[in-house]
Design a protein around this motif. Structure first.
Motif, PDB file in Angstrom:
ATOM      1  N   GLU A 222       0.849  -1.187   0.000  1.00 14.50           N
ATOM      2  CA  GLU A 222       0.000   0.000   0.000  1.00 14.50           C
ATOM      3  C   GLU A 222       0.890   1.245   0.000  1.00 14.50           C
ATOM      4  O   GLU A 222       2.025   1.226   0.504  1.00 14.50           O
ATOM      5  N   GLN A 223       0.417   2.295  -0.588  1.00 21.39           N
ATOM      6  CA  GLN A 223       1.173   3.531  -0.584  1.00 21.39           C
ATOM      7  C   GLN A 223       1.275   4.075   0.836  1.00 21.39           C
ATOM      8  O   GLN A 223       0.328   4.038   1.607  1.00 21.39           O
ATOM      9  N   ASN A 224       2.468   4.587   1.152  1.00 17.37           N
ATOM     10  CA  ASN A 224       2.685   5.112   2.500  1.00 17.37           C
ATOM     11  C   ASN A 224       1.918   6.412   2.724  1.00 17.37           C
ATOM     12  O   ASN A 224       1.457   6.688   3.822  1.00 17.37           O
ATOM     13  N   VAL A 225       1.794   7.176   1.656  1.00 15.84           N
ATOM     14  CA  VAL A 225       1.140   8.474   1.791  1.00 15.84           C
ATOM     15  C   VAL A 225      -0.238   8.389   1.159  1.00 15.84           C
ATOM     16  O   VAL A 225      -0.377   8.052  -0.009  1.00 15.84           O
ATOM     17  N   GLU A 226      -1.258   8.694   1.914  1.00 12.04           N
ATOM     18  CA  GLU A 226      -2.625   8.691   1.416  1.00 12.04           C
ATOM     19  C   GLU A 226      -3.102  10.127   1.297  1.00 12.04           C
ATOM     20  O   GLU A 226      -2.706  11.001   2.066  1.00 12.04           O
ATOM     21  N   PRO A 227      -3.953  10.378   0.315  1.00 15.41           N
ATOM     22  CA  PRO A 227      -4.491  11.751   0.198  1.00 15.41           C
ATOM     23  C   PRO A 227      -5.179  12.170   1.489  1.00 15.41           C
ATOM     24  O   PRO A 227      -5.896  11.392   2.120  1.00 15.41           O
ATOM     25  N   GLU A 228      -4.938  13.396   1.873  1.00 13.81           N
ATOM     26  CA  GLU A 228      -5.505  13.875   3.133  1.00 13.81           C
ATOM     27  C   GLU A 228      -7.021  13.836   3.113  1.00 13.81           C
ATOM     28  O   GLU A 228      -7.662  13.681   4.152  1.00 13.81           O
ATOM     29  N   SER A 229      -7.602  14.000   1.919  1.00 15.60           N
ATOM     30  CA  SER A 229      -9.057  14.058   1.826  1.00 15.60           C
ATOM     31  C   SER A 229      -9.703  12.676   1.747  1.00 15.60           C
ATOM     32  O   SER A 229     -10.917  12.567   1.691  1.00 15.60           O
ATOM     33  N   ALA A 230      -8.885  11.626   1.708  1.00 15.05           N
ATOM     34  CA  ALA A 230      -9.447  10.276   1.561  1.00 15.05           C
ATOM     35  C   ALA A 230     -10.177   9.876   2.824  1.00 15.05           C
ATOM     36  O   ALA A 230      -9.747  10.143   3.938  1.00 15.05           O
ATOM     37  N   ASP A 231     -11.286   9.235   2.627  1.00 11.91           N
ATOM     38  CA  ASP A 231     -12.060   8.729   3.758  1.00 11.91           C
ATOM     39  C   ASP A 231     -11.381   7.472   4.286  1.00 11.91           C
ATOM     40  O   ASP A 231     -11.143   6.515   3.536  1.00 11.91           O
ATOM     41  N   ILE A 232     -11.024   7.445   5.562  1.00 11.93           N
ATOM     42  CA  ILE A 232     -10.308   6.325   6.147  1.00 11.93           C
ATOM     43  C   ILE A 232     -11.094   5.028   5.981  1.00 11.93           C
ATOM     44  O   ILE A 232     -10.535   3.965   5.727  1.00 11.93           O
ATOM     45  N   ARG A 233     -12.401   5.111   6.070  1.00  7.93           N
ATOM     46  CA  ARG A 233     -13.217   3.899   5.952  1.00  7.93           C
ATOM     47  C   ARG A 233     -13.140   3.317   4.541  1.00  7.93           C
ATOM     48  O   ARG A 233     -13.095   2.110   4.352  1.00  7.93           O
ATOM     49  N   ILE A 234     -13.123   4.196   3.514  1.00 10.67           N
ATOM     50  CA  ILE A 234     -13.023   3.722   2.127  1.00 10.67           C
ATOM     51  C   ILE A 234     -11.666   3.063   1.891  1.00 10.67           C
ATOM     52  O   ILE A 234     -11.565   2.009   1.260  1.00 10.67           O
ATOM     53  N   VAL A 235     -10.617   3.658   2.438  1.00  6.63           N
ATOM     54  CA  VAL A 235      -9.277   3.084   2.294  1.00  6.63           C
ATOM     55  C   VAL A 235      -9.226   1.712   2.935  1.00  6.63           C
ATOM     56  O   VAL A 235      -8.670   0.762   2.378  1.00  6.63           O
ATOM     57  N   GLU A 236      -9.829   1.581   4.098  1.00 12.36           N
ATOM     58  CA  GLU A 236      -9.820   0.301   4.808  1.00 12.36           C
ATOM     59  C   GLU A 236     -10.626  -0.742   4.051  1.00 12.36           C
ATOM     60  O   GLU A 236     -10.230  -1.909   3.969  1.00 12.36           O
ATOM     61  N   GLU A 237     -11.761  -0.331   3.484  1.00 13.75           N
ATOM     62  CA  GLU A 237     -12.570  -1.262   2.703  1.00 13.75           C
ATOM     63  C   GLU A 237     -11.810  -1.752   1.470  1.00 13.75           C
ATOM     64  O   GLU A 237     -11.849  -2.933   1.119  1.00 13.75           O
ATOM     65  N   ASN A 238     -11.105  -0.849   0.800  1.00 17.47           N
ATOM     66  CA  ASN A 238     -10.326  -1.238  -0.376  1.00 17.47           C
ATOM     67  C   ASN A 238      -9.222  -2.216  -0.007  1.00 17.47           C
ATOM     68  O   ASN A 238      -8.957  -3.184  -0.719  1.00 17.47           O
ATOM     69  N   ARG A 239      -8.579  -1.939   1.123  1.00 17.91           N
ATOM     70  CA  ARG A 239      -7.511  -2.828   1.567  1.00 17.91           C
ATOM     71  C   ARG A 239      -8.067  -4.205   1.906  1.00 17.91           C
ATOM     72  O   ARG A 239      -7.498  -5.234   1.526  1.00 17.91           O
ATOM     73  N   SER A 240      -9.178  -4.248   2.593  1.00 19.92           N
ATOM     74  CA  SER A 240      -9.796  -5.527   2.958  1.00 19.92           C
ATOM     75  C   SER A 240     -10.243  -6.297   1.713  1.00 19.92           C
ATOM     76  O   SER A 240     -10.105  -7.518   1.639  1.00 19.92           O
ATOM     77  N   ASP A 241     -10.747  -5.568   0.719  1.00 18.79           N
ATOM     78  CA  ASP A 241     -11.205  -6.233  -0.504  1.00 18.79           C
ATOM     79  C   ASP A 241     -10.029  -6.827  -1.258  1.00 18.79           C
ATOM     80  O   ASP A 241     -10.116  -7.945  -1.789  1.00 18.79           O
ATOM     81  N   LYS A 242      -8.906  -6.107  -1.302  1.00 19.28           N
ATOM     82  CA  LYS A 242      -7.718  -6.634  -1.973  1.00 19.28           C
ATOM     83  C   LYS A 242      -7.208  -7.886  -1.257  1.00 19.28           C
ATOM     84  O   LYS A 242      -6.802  -8.865  -1.894  1.00 19.28           O
ATOM     85  N   GLU A 243      -7.215  -7.832   0.064  1.00 15.89           N
ATOM     86  CA  GLU A 243      -6.757  -8.995   0.832  1.00 15.89           C
ATOM     87  C   GLU A 243      -7.683 -10.187   0.622  1.00 15.89           C
ATOM     88  O   GLU A 243      -7.242 -11.331   0.527  1.00 15.89           O
ATOM     89  N   ARG A 244      -8.990  -9.922   0.534  1.00 14.45           N
ATOM     90  CA  ARG A 244      -9.951 -11.003   0.293  1.00 14.45           C
ATOM     91  C   ARG A 244      -9.732 -11.642  -1.082  1.00 14.45           C
ATOM     92  O   ARG A 244      -9.700 -12.862  -1.222  1.00 14.45           O
ATOM     93  N   ILE A 245      -9.547 -10.796  -2.104  1.00 20.36           N
ATOM     94  CA  ILE A 245      -9.303 -11.309  -3.456  1.00 20.36           C
ATOM     95  C   ILE A 245      -8.005 -12.107  -3.491  1.00 20.36           C
ATOM     96  O   ILE A 245      -7.929 -13.188  -4.091  1.00 20.36           O
ATOM     97  N   HIS A 246      -6.980 -11.595  -2.820  1.00 14.33           N
ATOM     98  CA  HIS A 246      -5.689 -12.294  -2.773  1.00 14.33           C
ATOM     99  C   HIS A 246      -5.844 -13.663  -2.109  1.00 14.33           C
ATOM    100  O   HIS A 246      -5.308 -14.676  -2.594  1.00 14.33           O
ATOM    101  N   ARG A 247      -6.608 -13.718  -1.015  1.00 13.88           N
ATOM    102  CA  ARG A 247      -6.796 -14.982  -0.295  1.00 13.88           C
ATOM    103  C   ARG A 247      -7.600 -15.982  -1.138  1.00 13.88           C
ATOM    104  O   ARG A 247      -7.246 -17.157  -1.229  1.00 13.88           O
TER     105      ARG A 247
END
Length: 346
Positions: A222-247
């Motif tokens: 994951e990128q170390n720097v996230e846009p300041e305006s990004a919604d933390i919940r959306i970022v977390e959902e995207n990360r969880s979805d990527k991990e689910r697809i990977h699994r």
């Protein structure tokens, strides 16, 4: 030495990469070490091939020696041919001891009884594979050594890998000789094809699902720097979805690289459910179709669909079943339902 044999040896040498000619000739083991030392491997390939032919003339090389050289070439550079998988079946579950001498005699006898002008050459390898080279002729012409068929048969298994000649009429003769010599009674093409013979073996011998190569996928970065305006919940959902697809991808395809499969085919038979008022689909007759897949690297292509966002995870069993159904071909070809019936052509 016959002129046709000399020319065939010369052309075979010309096909070998220059830096590997000496290695191939050593594996051939027809020329002595002293004879190999007289060869100048730094000159152009045409001159090397002429010198090899001269040494073969001294040793009175025949068509058998030339055919063995061709087998060695094709064993080393097996990806230059297209291979198809065939599965055989016995009438019962009885086990029989395998005798290589009886196998060779029976194979030759069957082919030569059907076609007089045919050249058959065998070579055994340490992995239990028997390489069979068949050059086909006609009742009035000598065998064409430039258009042979190849069979790679692993004794004590029902599988054979065939690279057929361009002469399609010879394939039934080849299959018949194979099942007679190996004491089977039926043979079917599994419609799994690839230039990579080892990948086809990995699939049918179920070696691909074991981590036979020391490879582990890199963790998702994951990128170390996230846009300041990004919604933390959306970022977390995207990360969880990527991990689910990977699994889910790992569960379907394993963690290692996939065998290189280039073609697969099976029949699909399924029933549609619809509103009874729709007369078009209100039938008891099942829907049947032939599904074909083709790609330079089919399994890796399927594996990349979900991570690329081109398909939902997990992938449909219609896509992930291709390598898994291969081994149980004869068991599944009579089944009906939504999953593939078989890997055979109509």
């Amino acid at each position: 030495m016959d002129e046709t044999v000399a020319e065939y040896i010369r052309r075979t040498v010309l096909k070998i990469p220059k830096d590997e000619i000496k290695m191939v000739l050593q594996k051939w083991d027809f020329l002595s070490e002293e004879q190999l030392q007289t060869l100048n491997f730094h000159q152009i390939k045409d001159n090397i091939s002429q010198e090899v032919v001269q040494l073969c003339e001294e040793n009175s090389a025949g068509i058998k020696q030339a055919a063995i050289l061709d087998i060695i070439y094709n064993h080393i550079y097996q990806n230059k041919r297209m291979w198809s998988v065939y599965q055989m079946k016995k009438s019962g579950e009885e086990l029989e001891t395998f005798d290589i001498i009886d196998f060779k005699k029976s194979f030759k006898r069957r082919l030569q009884s059907a076609l007089k002008n045919v050249t058959i050459t065998f070579k055994e390898y340490e992995d239990g594979a028997i390489w069979i080279r068949v050059a086909w002729g006609t009742p009035y012409k000598k065998p064409n050594q430039y258009k042979p068929s190849y069979v790679v048969y692993h004794s004590q298994t029902p599988y054979a890998f065939i690279s057929a000649s361009v002469l399609k009429s010879t394939l039934p003769l080849l299959c018949q000789a194979l099942i007679v010599a190996s004491n089977y009674h039926d043979i079917r093409e599994m419609e799994l094809r690839s230039h990579s013979l080892n990948s086809l073996k990995d699939i049918v011998f179920k070696r691909y699902s074991q981590n036979f190569q020391t490879h582990s996928p890199e963790p998702l970065q994951e990128q170390n720097v996230e846009p300041e305006s990004a919604d933390i919940r959306i970022v977390e959902e995207n990360r969880s979805d990527k991990e689910r697809i990977h699994r889910l991808n790992e569960e379907a395809f394993g963690t290692g690289p996939q065998p290189k499969l280039e073609f697969a085919q099976y029949r699909l038979e399924t029933m549609f459910k619809s509103d009874p008022k729709m007369e078009v689909l209100d039938r008891k007759e099942p829907f049947r179709c032939l599904v074909k897949f083709s790609s330079p690297h089919l399994l890796e292509s399927l594996k990349s669909l979900a991570p690329a966002g081109m398909a939902d995870a997990p992938l449909s069993p219609l896509l992930t079943c291709i390598p898994h159904k291969a081994r149980n071909y004869f068991k599944i070809r009579e089944k009906k339902g939504f999953f593939p019936e078989s890997f055979v052509s109509p």
